[in-house]
Design an enzyme around this catalytic site. Structure first.
Site, short mmCIF file in Angstrom:
data_model
loop_
_atom_site.label_atom_id
_atom_site.label_comp_id
_atom_site.label_asym_id
_atom_site.label_seq_id
_atom_site.Cartn_x
_atom_site.Cartn_y
_atom_site.Cartn_z
N TYR A 50 2.47 -7.00 16.57
CA TYR A 50 2.90 -6.14 15.46
C TYR A 50 3.75 -4.99 15.99
CZ TYR A 50 2.70 -2.22 12.18
OH TYR A 50 3.04 -1.14 11.39
N ARG A 88 -7.87 7.08 16.23
CA ARG A 88 -6.67 7.02 15.40
C ARG A 88 -6.50 8.37 14.71
NH1 ARG A 88 -6.27 3.32 18.25
NH2 ARG A 88 -5.89 1.10 17.78
N LYS A 120 7.75 -4.01 15.42
CA LYS A 120 8.20 -2.74 14.83
C LYS A 120 9.11 -2.00 15.83
CE LYS A 120 7.27 -1.14 11.33
NZ LYS A 120 7.85 -1.29 9.96
N PHE A 163 0.84 -1.21 0.00
CA PHE A 163 0.00 0.00 0.00
C PHE A 163 0.87 1.26 0.00
CE2 PHE A 163 -2.28 2.77 3.32
CZ PHE A 163 -2.90 3.56 2.36
N ALA A 209 9.10 -2.86 3.73
CA ALA A 209 8.58 -4.24 3.74
C ALA A 209 8.27 -4.66 5.17
CB ALA A 209 9.60 -5.19 3.14
N THR A 217 6.14 3.06 12.72
CA THR A 217 4.75 3.39 13.07
C THR A 217 4.66 4.10 14.42
OG1 THR A 217 2.68 2.32 13.69
CG2 THR A 217 4.64 1.02 14.02
N ASP A 218 3.56 4.81 14.61
CA ASP A 218 3.33 5.44 15.93
C ASP A 218 2.93 4.39 16.98
OD1 ASP A 218 0.76 4.87 15.01
OD2 ASP A 218 -0.02 6.91 15.25
N GLU A 219 2.60 3.16 16.52
CA GLU A 219 2.14 2.14 17.48
C GLU A 219 3.24 1.72 18.46
OE1 GLU A 219 -0.36 -0.98 16.13
OE2 GLU A 219 -1.35 0.29 14.67
P1 NAD Z 1 1.40 -3.56 3.38
O1 NAD Z 1 1.07 -4.75 4.22
O2 NAD Z 1 0.36 -2.97 2.50
O3 NAD Z 1 2.64 -3.89 2.44
C1 NAD Z 1 3.78 -4.56 2.91
C2 NAD Z 1 4.63 -4.93 1.70
O4 NAD Z 1 5.78 -5.63 2.18
C3 NAD Z 1 3.93 -5.87 0.70
O5 NAD Z 1 4.18 -5.45 -0.62
C4 NAD Z 1 4.57 -7.22 0.96
O6 NAD Z 1 4.61 -8.05 -0.19
C5 NAD Z 1 5.97 -6.82 1.40
N1 NAD Z 1 6.59 -7.83 2.27
C6 NAD Z 1 6.04 -8.43 3.36
N2 NAD Z 1 6.91 -9.34 3.86
C7 NAD Z 1 8.03 -9.29 3.08
C8 NAD Z 1 9.26 -9.97 3.10
N3 NAD Z 1 9.53 -10.91 4.02
N4 NAD Z 1 10.19 -9.64 2.17
C9 NAD Z 1 9.95 -8.71 1.23
N5 NAD Z 1 8.76 -8.06 1.14
C10 NAD Z 1 7.83 -8.34 2.07
O7 NAD Z 1 1.97 -2.50 4.40
P2 NAD Z 1 1.81 -0.90 4.42
O8 NAD Z 1 0.56 -0.57 5.12
O9 NAD Z 1 2.07 -0.38 3.07
O10 NAD Z 1 3.01 -0.51 5.39
C11 NAD Z 1 4.32 -0.30 4.87
C12 NAD Z 1 5.25 0.06 6.02
O11 NAD Z 1 4.80 1.24 6.66
C13 NAD Z 1 5.33 -1.02 7.11
O12 NAD Z 1 6.66 -1.08 7.55
C14 NAD Z 1 4.42 -0.49 8.21
O13 NAD Z 1 4.84 -0.95 9.47
C15 NAD Z 1 4.62 1.00 8.05
N6 NAD Z 1 3.48 1.84 8.48
C16 NAD Z 1 2.22 1.57 8.01
C17 NAD Z 1 1.17 2.42 8.37
C18 NAD Z 1 -0.24 2.21 7.85
O14 NAD Z 1 -1.16 2.91 8.27
N7 NAD Z 1 -0.48 1.27 6.94
C19 NAD Z 1 1.41 3.52 9.19
C20 NAD Z 1 2.71 3.74 9.67
C21 NAD Z 1 3.74 2.90 9.29
O1 DAU Z 2 -0.97 3.69 13.57
C1 DAU Z 2 -0.29 3.19 12.45
C2 DAU Z 2 -0.76 1.78 12.17
O2 DAU Z 2 -2.06 1.89 11.60
C3 DAU Z 2 0.17 1.01 11.23
O3 DAU Z 2 1.40 0.85 11.84
C4 DAU Z 2 -0.45 -0.36 10.88
O4 DAU Z 2 0.39 -1.01 9.93
C5 DAU Z 2 -1.82 -0.14 10.30
O5 DAU Z 2 -2.42 -1.39 10.06
C6 DAU Z 2 -2.69 0.69 11.25
O6 DAU Z 2 -2.99 -0.07 12.42
P1 DAU Z 2 -4.46 -0.07 13.08
O7 DAU Z 2 -4.62 -1.28 13.89
O8 DAU Z 2 -4.72 1.24 13.75
O9 DAU Z 2 -5.35 -0.12 11.73
P2 DAU Z 2 -6.72 -0.87 11.42
O10 DAU Z 2 -7.23 -0.31 10.14
O11 DAU Z 2 -6.57 -2.35 11.54
O12 DAU Z 2 -7.67 -0.39 12.59
C7 DAU Z 2 -8.00 0.97 12.76
C8 DAU Z 2 -8.95 1.05 13.95
O13 DAU Z 2 -10.20 0.43 13.58
C9 DAU Z 2 -8.47 0.30 15.18
O14 DAU Z 2 -8.89 0.99 16.34
C10 DAU Z 2 -9.19 -1.04 15.10
C11 DAU Z 2 -10.50 -0.67 14.43
N1 DAU Z 2 -11.11 -1.72 13.59
C12 DAU Z 2 -10.35 -2.32 12.65
C13 DAU Z 2 -10.86 -3.30 11.83
C14 DAU Z 2 -10.00 -3.99 10.80
C15 DAU Z 2 -12.45 -2.04 13.72
O15 DAU Z 2 -13.17 -1.47 14.58
N2 DAU Z 2 -12.98 -3.01 12.92
C16 DAU Z 2 -12.24 -3.66 11.97
O16 DAU Z 2 -12.79 -4.56 11.27
#
Ligand code: NAD
Ligand code: DAU
Length: 351
Positions: free
Chosen positions: A158, A222, A162, A14, A85, A133-135
């Site tokens: 998770y 969030r 991280k 993503f 990744a 991440t902020d988590e």
């Molecule tokens: P995502 O799950 O959409 O994508 C992860 C990508 O990493 C995928 O393309 C997957 O194929 C690849 N991957 C997974 N395991 C791998 C491995 N062993 N080797 C090589 N590639 C691998 O994740 P995202 O939401 O795009 O998050 C990307 C980064 O940003 C992560 O490090 C996540 O912790 C961080 N992050 C995400 C969010 C969020 O809201 N999604 C917020 C803050 C930080």
């Molecule tokens: O804060 C950054 C993080 O945000 C990233 O590091 C993670 O990779 C990313 O997945 C995201 O984590 P969250 O757990 O906050 O995201 P999620 O979309 O899973 O959940 C957002 C909020 O919604 C959380 O409070 C849980 C709630 N939730 C989530 C799902 C999937 C629901 O209530 N119902 C659901 O079905």
């Protein structure tokens, strides 16, 4: 402009796909290498528009395979790494924590070792940017914001993985002098978001007339940032951040889950020309996530003051663009929700 070779891990995911696109478009003089294992979350369809660019290369590789990673580093000699990744979904980390240790901790250490090896302690002009991440900061009560000084206190497998990877990145800076930066970002949303996460899951379920599962009482909070604004922050910190420093990235944009889902329902109804309240009827409160953090909220003052960073869109604009993208790309949504996704969904939501 300087020629550089930048290796971006997780570029088919993503956020990674938006970072790859930002760099390929903005820096035609750079070679951009996208290294990704293409797990369930990685999808090369996310990068169709740039796949034939001269400054773009894709390599399928798994960061847990240390020997293969070192070989790739030796072959391509990147002078910059942007590491995204990861296993990224909290709910999956509760069912299978080991996968998170393997990719997020061991995988990160493999990349650090490979960078250290090919840079041979000559770190001039090199940079390892770890995307986190902020988590890692744990949970907030009703007040306060996370700053870069907030102590780490992760609760889910998770966030523990991280946090561990962040510590390793800092340890390689402090021990070996590796030039690193870390960004800790809040929740992203936008095009290509995998529909296991709250916003795309709800859009997908509204379009399929399925319940919108809200964990617990829905009062969990969030801080949401449009994904392209995260990519822009990564660009800024990668180029201008101070070695060894962390930067919080966020939008000062807090929403309780229930209010966010109601807003989403309202906008989808409007765009589909249906009476307000149609989608909201699907809202269904379900069993809470174990160890669910109550509130995340980022203080993004440092990146704003030191690097001049500001998000480019408001939440209303970003959410509207996101819904438009999903409505225009229902084939993408159908393709990523067939097969394994169905099994995941049934197991996760029948608990
Ligand atoms: P995502 O799950 O959409 O994508 C992860 C990508 O990493 C995928 O393309 C997957 O194929 C690849 N991957 C997974 N395991 C791998 C491995 N062993 N080797 C090589 N590639 C691998 O994740 P995202 O939401 O795009 O998050 C990307 C980064 O940003 C992560 O490090 C996540 O912790 C961080 N992050 C995400 C969010 C969020 O809201 N999604 C917020 C803050 C930080
Ligand atoms: O804060 C950054 C993080 O945000 C990233 O590091 C993670 O990779 C990313 O997945 C995201 O984590 P969250 O757990 O906050 O995201 P999620 O979309 O899973 O959940 C957002 C909020 O919604 C959380 O409070 C849980 C709630 N939730 C989530 C799902 C999937 C629901 O209530 N119902 C659901 O079905």
């Amino acid at each position: 402009m300087k020629n550089r070779t930048i290796l971006i891990t997780g570029g088919a995911g993503f956020i990674g796909s938006h970072v790859v696109r930002e760099f390929v478009n903005k820096y035609p003089e750079y070679q951009i290498i996208n290294l990704d294992a293409l797990t369930y979350a990685g999808n090369l369809e996310n990068l169709k528009d740039i796949e034939n660019r001269e400054n773009y290369t894709f390599i399928k590789a798994d960061i847990t395979d240390a020997a293969h990673i070192l070989e790739i580093f030796k072959q391509y000699q990147p002078d910059g790494v942007i590491h995204l990744a990861a296993e990224s979904h909290v709910d999956r980390s509760i069912t299978n924590p080991t996968a998170f240790v393997m990719t997020n901790v061991i995988g990160t250490v493999n990349l650090l070792n490979a960078a250290k090896e090919i840079w041979k302690d000559n770190f001039e002009g090199k940079r390892f940017h770890h995307v986190s991440t902020d988590e890692v900061y744990g949970t907030l009560g009703e007040t306060r914001l996370f700053t870069e000084e907030t102590a780490y206190d992760p609760h889910s497998p998770y966030s523990a993985s991280k946090a561990s990877s962040d510590h390793f990145v800092r340890a390689y800076h402090d021990t070996y002098g590796l030039p690193v930066v870390i960004t800790n970002c809040s929740n992203n949303y936008g095009p290509n978001h995998f529909p296991e996460k709250l916003i795309p899951l709800c859009i997908h379920n509204i379009l399929n007339n399925k319940p919108l599962p809200i964990y617990g009482d829905g009062k969990f909070t969030r801080d949401w940032l449009f994904v392209i604004d995260h990519a822009k922050a990564i660009d800024l910190v990668f180029h201008n951040g101070k070695n060894g420093d962390s930067y919080n990235v966020g939008g000062f944009n807090e929403w309780q889950n229930i209010d966010l889902v109601k807003e989403l329902c309202k906008q989808v109804d409007e765009k589909l020309g249906r009476p307000e309240g149609t989608a909201a009827q699907l809202i269904s409160f379900v069993k809470d996530r174990p160890g669910h953090d109550l509130r995340y909220a980022i203080d993004a003052t440092k990146i704003n003051k030191e690097l001049g960073y500001k998000p480019s869109v408001t939440f209303e604009e970003g959410l509207s663009k996101t819904i438009d993208w999903f409505l225009a790309n229902q084939e993408w949504l159908d393709s990523v929700t067939s097969g394994d996704y169905q099994k995941y969904y049934e197991t996760q939501y029948s608990k």
